[in-house]
Design an enzyme around this catalytic site. Structure first.
Site, short mmCIF file in Angstrom:
data_model
loop_
_atom_site.label_atom_id
_atom_site.label_comp_id
_atom_site.label_asym_id
_atom_site.label_seq_id
_atom_site.Cartn_x
_atom_site.Cartn_y
_atom_site.Cartn_z
N LYS A 150 0.84 -1.20 0.00
CA LYS A 150 0.00 0.00 0.00
C LYS A 150 0.88 1.25 0.00
CE LYS A 150 -1.95 2.87 2.64
NZ LYS A 150 -1.96 3.99 1.67
N CYS B 168 13.38 11.47 6.52
CA CYS B 168 13.42 11.09 7.94
C CYS B 168 14.81 11.29 8.52
CB CYS B 168 12.98 9.64 8.09
SG CYS B 168 13.92 8.53 7.03
N GLU C 160 9.81 1.44 10.52
CA GLU C 160 10.76 2.55 10.28
C GLU C 160 9.96 3.82 10.47
OE1 GLU C 160 13.84 1.85 9.47
OE2 GLU C 160 13.75 -0.20 8.71
N GLU D 207 8.82 16.15 15.56
CA GLU D 207 9.26 16.09 14.16
C GLU D 207 8.43 17.07 13.33
OE1 GLU D 207 8.23 12.60 11.78
OE2 GLU D 207 10.27 12.56 11.00
P1 NAD Z 1 2.08 8.17 7.76
O1 NAD Z 1 2.38 7.38 8.97
O2 NAD Z 1 0.97 9.14 7.81
O3 NAD Z 1 1.74 7.18 6.53
C1 NAD Z 1 2.63 6.18 6.10
C2 NAD Z 1 1.84 5.08 5.41
O4 NAD Z 1 0.98 4.46 6.36
C3 NAD Z 1 0.93 5.60 4.29
O5 NAD Z 1 0.88 4.65 3.24
C4 NAD Z 1 -0.42 5.68 4.98
O6 NAD Z 1 -1.52 5.59 4.11
C5 NAD Z 1 -0.35 4.47 5.90
N1 NAD Z 1 -1.25 4.55 7.05
C6 NAD Z 1 -1.75 5.66 7.66
N2 NAD Z 1 -2.55 5.31 8.69
C7 NAD Z 1 -2.56 3.95 8.74
C8 NAD Z 1 -3.18 3.00 9.59
N3 NAD Z 1 -3.96 3.37 10.60
N4 NAD Z 1 -2.94 1.69 9.37
C9 NAD Z 1 -2.13 1.28 8.37
N5 NAD Z 1 -1.52 2.14 7.52
C10 NAD Z 1 -1.73 3.47 7.71
O7 NAD Z 1 3.45 8.85 7.33
P2 NAD Z 1 3.68 9.88 6.12
O8 NAD Z 1 3.13 11.19 6.53
O9 NAD Z 1 3.24 9.26 4.85
O10 NAD Z 1 5.29 9.94 6.07
C11 NAD Z 1 6.05 10.79 6.85
C12 NAD Z 1 6.62 10.06 8.05
O11 NAD Z 1 7.40 8.93 7.62
C13 NAD Z 1 7.58 10.92 8.86
O12 NAD Z 1 7.33 10.72 10.22
C14 NAD Z 1 8.96 10.35 8.49
O13 NAD Z 1 9.96 10.55 9.45
C15 NAD Z 1 8.64 8.91 8.31
N6 NAD Z 1 9.67 8.24 7.52
C16 NAD Z 1 10.52 7.37 8.14
C17 NAD Z 1 11.52 6.74 7.43
C18 NAD Z 1 12.47 5.78 8.09
O14 NAD Z 1 13.14 5.06 7.38
N7 NAD Z 1 12.55 5.73 9.40
C19 NAD Z 1 11.65 7.00 6.06
C20 NAD Z 1 10.77 7.89 5.46
C21 NAD Z 1 9.77 8.51 6.20
#
Ligand code: NAD
Length: 479
Positions: free
Chosen positions: A172, A281, A247, A382
């Protein structure tokens, strides 16, 4: 308006309930496509396909899996320009960045794990008159959930090891940036990936993402995204004994000592602060500078930041493109307002910009804040945008305490020419990755992930192959 579809059982499908969600071009602030708002019915279809494909794919030889995955990586390379442009339009990031980083890395991820599987061996443990050996078997149907900041890059980072070891996958991608995952599904068809081996469902996290992670027949979840959603997934996964690799977010420190290579540090700190509009991130959002060079750094850094070009992501000289969504831009600007309330001084930036030709895009000027204590929300939460804080420190101990004063623990960059100090800091800083005199230098064989609120488990290299397999010990007594 372009309408994209799900990829299920080797074909592009319209969503069974017929719902769609808008997809925006952040650089002009307008909708340009729509993506399926997938529901339980689409998940049931994808799951049936993935379950049917699993026993066959799991038994496919490593050579065959290597061949198909390599073909996929080749197809990414052949469609490089198209994918790079699509990522730029969908995300708002500069085209040069998608050409230099996002798309080459997507193909490298797949090629790396296609090769890794041909070299992957398991352990054996000899005893007196007996031998143990470990079988590493694929788990079954697994879920891969990825974010919007590095869309195809992180999507392939998850699906490649999962597929290479013989799992079937339901992926997804983020609903905010679904386009390159859709284009990738077309490449899977061209590559001859057997139906059901990979299924891609588009839609909202709270609906289809949650349905996917709740499903009892999903055996493992690899998630990259926010700490908030990661926590929800960890709780659910624990309840149903699913494996989970998480992650999550970061609030990374950049620790600068007076004895560093100043020019290299300054150039890299501009990148580590503002590459991808600060939406990585691993970006260093808390800049800690030794007191004796604080004023010099502040002047040089603020001068350089003020000259960074913000604008049309298609232009070669653009350094910062648009933020990914209007909601995210508002969130970032709300932190700038908070920084002022918390007593901070905005040294440069701090506002929305309306570049000529892209007046309605979601752009924020790169922002540097001074005067905030380590306990403030702007230094603890963040922001995930082009906003950094600068603080000074007097001693090495103080620098370590400041760097570790965080609920997050993803990465840290240390700038010093003192090798002994570098090793000591590397050992004392609580992050999954420590860079010395560099930033974002990545070798795909190394363990990748964070400590504390930044991660659970590690991906990359052998760690990813281990996560996506179940070890089984076989013990044979021979007398
Ligand atoms: P997010 O958590 O809002 O969404 C990430 C994914 O999870 C999306 O596909 C979203 O649709 C899905 N999602 C959302 N709610 C969900 C639920 N209840 N159940 C299952 N899936 C769900 O994050 P974002 O805003 O898309 O991305 C930004 C975040 O990602 C920042 O916090 C960033 O630091 C983090 N990030 C971390 C890494 C790493 O390697 N540690 C890398 C890139 C981004």
């Amino acid at each position: 308006m372009k309408r994209i579809g799900n990829y299920i059982n080797g074909r592009i499908h319209t969503p069974l309930k017929g719902g769609y969600i808008p997809v925006y071009n952040p650089a002009i602030g307008e909708q340009y496509a729509e993506a399926p708002d997938s529901t339980q019915e689409d998940l049931d279809l994808a799951l049936a396909a993935a379950k049917k494909a699993f026993p066959i794919w799991a038994k496919t030889s490593q050579e065959e899996r290597h061949k198909i995955l390599t073909r996929l990586a080749d197809l990414i390379d052949e469609n490089f320009e198209n994918l790079a442009k699509a990522e730029c339009i969908d995300n708002g990031k500069p085209l040069w960045l998608t050409q230099r980083v996002d798309i080459p890395r997507a193909s490298a991820n797949i090629r790396f794990f296609a090769n890794a599987i041909t070299q992957y061996s398991s352990e054996s443990h000899k005893m007196e008159k007996a031998i143990n050996y470990t079988l590493r078997e694929p788990i079954g149907v697994v879920a891969a959930i990825s974010p919007w900041n590095l869309p195809l890059y992180l999507f392939t980072w998850k699906i490649a090891p999962a597929l290479a070891v013989g799992n079937t996958v339901i992926a997804k991608p983020s609903e905010v940036t679904p386009m390159t995952a859709y284009l990738f599904s077309e490449l899977c068809i061209l590559a001859g990936l057997p139906p059901g081996v990979l299924n891609i469902l588009h839609g909202n996290g709270a609906s289809i993402g949650a349905a996917l992670t709740d499903h009892p027949e999903i055996k493992a979840i690899s998630f990259t995204g926010s700490t908030k959603v990661g926590r929800e997934i960890a709780i659910k996964a624990a309840g149903s004994f699913k494996k989970a690799s998480l992650e999550m977010g970061g609030k990374n420190a950049n620790v600068i000592f007076a004895d560093c290579d100043y020019d290299k540090m300054l150039k890299t700190t501009l990148r580590s602060s503002f590459e991808n509009q600060g939406q990585i991130c691993l970006c260093g959002s808390r800049i800690l500078v030794e007191e004796s060079i604080y004023d010099r750094f502040k002047k040089d850094f603020v001068d350089r930041v003020g000259k960074l070009v913000v604008g049309n992501p298609m232009n070669k000289n653009t350094k910062l493109g648009a933020l990914v969504s209007e909601g995210h831009m508002e969130k970032v600007l709300s932190y700038v307002a908070l920084a002022k309330e918390e007593g901070g001084t905005i040294l440069t930036g701090g506002e929305r910009v309306h570049p000529k030709g892209n007046e309605n895009g979601w752009f924020v000027a790169p922002t540097v804040v001074e005067g905030l204590g380590p306990e403030t929300r702007c230094n603890q939460e963040e922001i995930f945008g082009p906003v950094v804080t600068i603080m000074s420190f007097k001693t090495e101990e103080e620098a370590i305490d400041l760097a570790n004063d965080s609920l997050y623990g993803l990465s840290c960059s240390v700038w010093t020419s003192n090798i002994s100090r570098a090793h000591q800091l590397a050992a004392k800083i609580d992050t999954g990755i420590v860079w010395i005199n560099t930033w974002l230098k990545r070798d795909l064989r190394t363990p990748f992930g964070g400590m504390k609120g930044s991660g659970m488990g590690r991906e990359g290299g052998l760690e990813a192959l281990r996560f996506f397999t179940d070890p089984k010990n076989v013990c044979i007594e021979y007398e």
